[in-house]
Design a protein around this motif. Structure first.
Motif, PDB file in Angstrom:
ATOM      1  N   PRO A 135       2.934  17.703 -51.460  1.00 12.75           N
ATOM      2  CA  PRO A 135       3.083  17.949 -50.021  1.00 12.75           C
ATOM      3  C   PRO A 135       1.844  18.570 -49.420  1.00 12.75           C
ATOM      4  N   TYR A 149      14.380  24.161 -44.716  1.00 15.71           N
ATOM      5  CA  TYR A 149      13.451  23.140 -45.210  1.00 15.71           C
ATOM      6  C   TYR A 149      13.150  23.360 -46.689  1.00 15.71           C
ATOM      7  N   TYR A 153      13.702  20.920 -49.877  1.00 10.11           N
ATOM      8  CA  TYR A 153      12.580  20.512 -50.722  1.00 10.11           C
ATOM      9  C   TYR A 153      12.820  20.879 -52.186  1.00 10.11           C
ATOM     10  N   ASN A 183       7.374  16.345 -41.957  1.00 11.38           N
ATOM     11  CA  ASN A 183       7.515  16.519 -43.404  1.00 11.38           C
ATOM     12  C   ASN A 183       8.918  16.129 -43.861  1.00 11.38           C
ATOM     13  N   TRP A 187       9.992  13.179 -46.544  1.00 10.66           N
ATOM     14  CA  TRP A 187      10.721  13.389 -47.797  1.00 10.66           C
ATOM     15  C   TRP A 187      12.011  12.585 -47.850  1.00 10.66           C
TER      16      TRP A 187
END
Length: 266
Positions: A135, A149, A153, A183, A187
């Protein structure tokens, strides 16, 4: 000279009344006139010569300027041809990709309308071994957003792609304007990729490109589209994507990976 040829006639004409002094004076006047004519001839000749030199110099300067302009025009024409070729290539690339994405959208809709059959455990394919891209550091976000978040992740990193996808989707619903939205969308594409659902992954990566065109994740999303096309056996579209990464983001790590893939592809 002409005056010298008529001199005998003048002498005869005036012999009876002209003295020797008159004749001498006449000779003197004739010589003076001849000298003046000669000087005038020289001046005219010199003036003509100078004028010819000046005209020749101006002509040469005009020729030089014309040659320079001609070279500039040729260079500009070449630039126009190059830009036109590049523009046509980009339009062709966009046309092919748009057509391919439209086909994938139609296939996705068709699959969603048709109930999926659950394959027997022995038929379930293992997830792809290709690692996800590291990332890119995210911009600062409020603590609540960052915690949710990070939870999504970490779930992805633990290999629970279905759960991670749901968490990232919930994150986007709650924080659509978040600085981490691009982001999260990226993902989601990665979750599909790791589950082997490459067509859906391509469509999710495309959302990153379309919804967040200036985001840091765009080069990564493009690159992973190329990898997904490769997984589908579509080398033509994969190469087009890799070329776009190199062209649009030449100094990025993703461009270097794309160059290596292009060198490896036939």
């Amino acid at each position: 000279m002409r005056l010298q040829r008529i001199l005998p006639f003048l002498v005869v004409a005036f012999f009876g009344c002209a003295t020797t002094e008159d004749i001498s004076y006449l000779h003197h006047r004739i010589n003076k006139l001849e000298e003046r004519v000669a000087k005038t001839d020289r001046r005219v000749s010199e003036t003509v010569t100078e004028a010819q030199k000046e005209v020749g110099s101006e002509v040469q300067k005009v020729r030089t300027d014309l040659a320079s302009l001609d070279a500039d025009i040729r260079a500009l024409k070449e630039q126009v041809r190059t830009l036109q070729a590049s523009l046509e290539e980009n339009w062709e690339l966009l046309r092919k990709l748009s057509k391919r994405l439209e086909e994938l959208e139609q296939k996705k809709v068709a699959k969603e309308e048709k109930p999926e059959e659950t394959p027997p455990p022995s038929a379930v394919l293992p997830p792809p071994t290709a690692p996800a891209l590291a990332p890119i550091p995210s911009p600062p976000a409020p603590e609540g957003e960052k915690e949710e978040y990070q939870q999504a992740y970490e779930t992805f990193r633990n290999g629970d792609y279905s759960r991670a996808m749901a968490l990232f989707q919930d994150f986007l619903k709650k924080y659509p304007k978040s600085k981490l939205a691009d982001n999260a969308q990226y993902w989601i594409g990665e979750c599909y990729y790791m589950r082997g659902e490459y067509e859906k992954a391509i469509l999710e990566y495309e959302k990153v490109i379309q919804l967040y065109p200036r985001a840091d994740k765009v080069p990564s999303a493009l690159l992973k589209q190329g990898f997904a096309f490769l997984q589908l056996g579509d080398k033509v579209d994969a190469k087009l994507i890799f070329k776009k990464v190199v062209k649009d983001y030449p100094t990025t790590p993703q461009a270097e990976i794309a160059r290596k893939k292009l060198r490896a592809l036939p």
